[in-house]
Each structure stands twice: as C-alpha cells, then as structure tokens.
Design an enzyme around this catalytic site. Sequence first.
Site, PDB file in Angstrom:
ATOM      1  N   SER A 135       0.873  -1.171   0.000  1.00  0.00           N
ATOM      2  CA  SER A 135       0.000   0.000   0.000  1.00  0.00           C
ATOM      3  C   SER A 135       0.912   1.223   0.000  1.00  0.00           C
ATOM      4  O   SER A 135       1.683   1.421   0.937  1.00  0.00           O
ATOM      5  CB  SER A 135      -0.879  -0.022   1.252  1.00  0.00           C
ATOM      6  OG  SER A 135      -1.623   1.174   1.357  1.00  0.00           O
ATOM      7  N   LYS A 161      -1.012  -1.192  -4.502  1.00  0.00           N
ATOM      8  CA  LYS A 161      -2.195  -0.400  -4.153  1.00  0.00           C
ATOM      9  C   LYS A 161      -1.705   1.015  -3.888  1.00  0.00           C
ATOM     10  O   LYS A 161      -0.700   1.199  -3.208  1.00  0.00           O
ATOM     11  CB  LYS A 161      -2.857  -1.000  -2.911  1.00  0.00           C
ATOM     12  CG  LYS A 161      -3.701  -0.042  -2.083  1.00  0.00           C
ATOM     13  CD  LYS A 161      -4.431  -0.801  -0.968  1.00  0.00           C
ATOM     14  CE  LYS A 161      -4.618   0.055   0.270  1.00  0.00           C
ATOM     15  NZ  LYS A 161      -5.280  -0.706   1.362  1.00  0.00           N
ATOM     16  N   LYS A 163      -2.895   4.989  -2.632  1.00  0.00           N
ATOM     17  CA  LYS A 163      -3.914   5.800  -1.988  1.00  0.00           C
ATOM     18  C   LYS A 163      -4.319   6.909  -2.953  1.00  0.00           C
ATOM     19  O   LYS A 163      -3.456   7.515  -3.611  1.00  0.00           O
ATOM     20  CB  LYS A 163      -3.349   6.422  -0.711  1.00  0.00           C
ATOM     21  CG  LYS A 163      -3.004   5.394   0.354  1.00  0.00           C
ATOM     22  CD  LYS A 163      -4.258   4.724   0.905  1.00  0.00           C
ATOM     23  CE  LYS A 163      -3.931   3.858   2.104  1.00  0.00           C
ATOM     24  NZ  LYS A 163      -5.157   3.286   2.706  1.00  0.00           N
ATOM     25  N   ASP A 188      -7.105   2.937  -3.217  1.00  0.00           N
ATOM     26  CA  ASP A 188      -7.831   3.010  -1.945  1.00  0.00           C
ATOM     27  C   ASP A 188      -8.102   4.473  -1.617  1.00  0.00           C
ATOM     28  O   ASP A 188      -7.169   5.256  -1.454  1.00  0.00           O
ATOM     29  CB  ASP A 188      -6.983   2.366  -0.834  1.00  0.00           C
ATOM     30  CG  ASP A 188      -7.720   2.298   0.511  1.00  0.00           C
ATOM     31  OD1 ASP A 188      -8.880   2.749   0.592  1.00  0.00           O
ATOM     32  OD2 ASP A 188      -7.118   1.776   1.479  1.00  0.00           O
ATOM     33  N   GLU A 213     -11.021   0.586  -3.525  1.00  0.00           N
ATOM     34  CA  GLU A 213     -11.299   0.292  -2.115  1.00  0.00           C
ATOM     35  C   GLU A 213     -11.943   1.509  -1.444  1.00  0.00           C
ATOM     36  O   GLU A 213     -11.437   2.629  -1.553  1.00  0.00           O
ATOM     37  CB  GLU A 213      -9.974  -0.069  -1.434  1.00  0.00           C
ATOM     38  CG  GLU A 213     -10.107  -0.536   0.005  1.00  0.00           C
ATOM     39  CD  GLU A 213      -8.751  -0.863   0.618  1.00  0.00           C
ATOM     40  OE1 GLU A 213      -7.752  -0.977  -0.118  1.00  0.00           O
ATOM     41  OE2 GLU A 213      -8.687  -0.989   1.852  1.00  0.00           O
ATOM     42  N   ASP A 238     -13.675  -1.685   2.916  1.00  0.00           N
ATOM     43  CA  ASP A 238     -12.769  -1.810   4.061  1.00  0.00           C
ATOM     44  C   ASP A 238     -13.518  -1.246   5.281  1.00  0.00           C
ATOM     45  O   ASP A 238     -14.193  -1.988   6.005  1.00  0.00           O
ATOM     46  CB  ASP A 238     -11.469  -1.041   3.741  1.00  0.00           C
ATOM     47  CG  ASP A 238     -10.495  -0.911   4.896  1.00  0.00           C
ATOM     48  OD1 ASP A 238     -10.822  -1.316   6.018  1.00  0.00           O
ATOM     49  OD2 ASP A 238      -9.376  -0.374   4.689  1.00  0.00           O
ATOM     50  N   LYS A 262      -9.850  -6.943   8.091  1.00  0.00           N
ATOM     51  CA  LYS A 262      -8.877  -6.511   9.098  1.00  0.00           C
ATOM     52  C   LYS A 262      -9.483  -6.913  10.425  1.00  0.00           C
ATOM     53  O   LYS A 262     -10.533  -6.369  10.806  1.00  0.00           O
ATOM     54  CB  LYS A 262      -8.713  -4.989   9.087  1.00  0.00           C
ATOM     55  CG  LYS A 262      -8.044  -4.407   7.863  1.00  0.00           C
ATOM     56  CD  LYS A 262      -7.995  -2.888   7.950  1.00  0.00           C
ATOM     57  CE  LYS A 262      -7.375  -2.296   6.696  1.00  0.00           C
ATOM     58  NZ  LYS A 262      -7.473  -0.818   6.674  1.00  0.00           N
ATOM     59  N   GLY A 290      -4.143  -4.095   6.084  1.00  0.00           N
ATOM     60  CA  GLY A 290      -3.115  -3.785   7.078  1.00  0.00           C
ATOM     61  C   GLY A 290      -3.379  -2.420   7.680  1.00  0.00           C
ATOM     62  O   GLY A 290      -4.109  -1.603   7.113  1.00  0.00           O
TER      63      GLY A 290
END
Length: 369
Positions: A135, A161, A163, A188, A213, A238, A262, A290
Amino acid sequence: MRIAEVRLFDVRLPLVRPFETSFGRIDAREFVLVAVDADGATGWGECVAEVDPYYSDETTTTAWYVLSRQLIPAVLGRSLGHARDASAAWTRVRGHRMAKAALEMALWDLQARLDGRPLCELLGAPARPVAAGVSIGIQASPEALVDRVAAELADGYRRIKIKIKPGWDRQPVEAIRARFGGVPLMVDANAAYTIEDAPTLAALDAFDLMMIEQPLDDGDLVDHARLQASILTPICLDESITGPKAALDALALGACRIINIKPGRMGGFGPSLAVHAIAVARGIPLWHGGMLESGIGRAHNLHLSTLPGFTLPGDVAASRRYFVPDLIDPPIEVRPDGCIDVPAGAGIGVVPVASRLQAATRRTERFRA
Ligand code: OSB
Ligand code: MG
C-alpha cells in the site's frame, strides 16, 4: 486458561517513511500493545487504533480507556474455556472493536501457545506462504510515485495499491500504467469521495484496476451499491465492513464485490472468521488489509491470511517497509517471489524484543487478578 495478568503498553515507533492517505499524514505509528498472562504463558495483541479518529472513530486513548475500564476487568481472574469465548464477556460494550480485537487476539495467541500449536492451525488452516502486496501512500508527484512503485516491484511484491483522493486519482493511475503496463493495480480512497463523484470514479474504469477500495463514507452502503451499479471496476469495502452483519448487508445490497478483512476493524478473529465463512460460501474474493502494524500485529495478520478464502494478495508486507528495527527479531521478510512465510512456532511465533519494547514504550499499566 485462567487470566492472571494483563499489561498495556503505549508504544511509539517512527515510520521508515511518512505515510499519507486521504485523511492525513503520519511520521510515526503510535499504538497500544497488550500482553496477557495465563497458566504460565503470555499472549500478545496489537491495537490498530490510531492517534486521531480519521480512519475510524476509535483512538489510542479510547482504546486504552475501554481496555482498562471494561474489557480487561471482564476477563481478569476468569477461566476461559477457549479464546473464542472471550468476546461473550464484553457483549455489553458497544463498538470499540479495535480495543476488543487487541485483547481477543492476544487471547488467541495465548491459547495457541498453551496448545503448543501455530495460531493459523487454531484459526483453521495449515501454514502456507502468503501473497503480499504493498500500500503506497500519496506522494509529492507522479514521478516520486513511479520511483516508489519500481522499488516495491524490485522487492518482489505482487500487487500495487495506491492511496487516492480527489485531485490525486487519475493522474497517478495513468503514470503507473504508462510506466509499468498491466501490473496488478488497485486504489484506496479511504472514504474521500461522495456519490456526486461517480463520474470521476467511473473514469478509472479505463485503467483495468483490480478494485476501488472504500470510495465513499463507511455508512454509505446504499450509495456504494448505486456506485457499483454504475461502474465496471469492482468495489472493495474496508471501513464499512465492521463485522458479519455489515458484510451480509453490503453483499445483499450489491455495495461491493470484494471484501478486505482486518480483524482489528471487526473486533477480532471471531467476527473475522464469520466474515471469511460468508465470503467463501458466496464466492466473494477476500484479502487481508493492514494498519501499519508492528511485527506483532503483522504476525497475527499473516496467520489469519493462511485461510483459504484469502485469494488476493494482502497488505501484509515486510517489516522493513515500516520499522527499522521492528519490535520483533528476526523481522518479517518478503521472499523474492513476493510471498511472506508465516512465523513458525507456537502462537503467532514471535514476541517483542524486551529492550526494543522498553525503549519504544511511553507508559504501561498492569492489571492483576
Ligand atoms: O485503508 O487500508 C487502509 C493504513 C492505515 C489505515 C488504513 C489503511 C492503511 C493502509 C496501509 O492502506 C496498509 C499497510 O501497509 O499496513
Ligand atoms: Mg483501506
């Protein structure tokens, strides 16, 4: 097992590099670590709550409060048949799932150590190498992002991934596709968009992303369903998936096609196993998320990731992406094939290095039966 003692640690570890999401930027990870003693063994748990209530409404301070005032007193001095029974002791406590998870997961580690078995076997699967992705936080420029991606791919990671947030979405995705072609890629948003942004998100369909995400607010299941109906890219939830009920509702509404598990977000391994069962029964792909965990939380995540429903690479990367040194020794490492081996031995297979934990701890509190 009879719960004899619980200790809380207020820990701060500097991050190897700052981590920026749509909700902010941090230079260090501050978290609550939990140690539980019973029958001569110690189990460890890491609370994923952050300092600020941006990812979720919990914080390190609320977690400490609820652990010390409600959750620890609910189990201290009691005999538990199994770690899975612990959550029944705190059913009155609403919410505070990250605080609950920290204690519940410490009890699972303890249970596995007392049984002399690796935690993954208790959770239901033999150890297997876990496919890892990374990420990558919001970067200063597309060029800086591309350099970061190159370094991660060189380390062997199997999916990227990034952000995103309004104003940092199409451009970084374009830059990665231009330089790395069809590399497995996902984004995400950490809830940074609203349904009004549907056209912006639909434009990402052109880039063959594995998923988007959590584009919208955690409570916006209906809007997520509307959005999913209007775009081709699968939505993964998520923040919205707080447990099995939320997973069932999201799937019934068509709010997502993929789920990120998670355990910290859902209240521990109990609800995580329930969501895993729901997803497997319906053929919904899962992956393990995570929360910038130290090696303790990372080890828990790897053990859960061995379950068969985790079919996509997880945010379960090597220690050195986060902390040098990690609290554990040896650190978690990624293999050249992008997989990570689950730590061997009883329980989660790792413990904090005492001197490192002491150096990183600002405050402790001890509870005795
Ligand atoms: O949304 O998955 C998230 C980190 C902190 C809070 C929320 C998230 C994340 C990450 C990092 O994406 C995952 C990791 O590398 O641990
Ligand atoms: Mg996320």
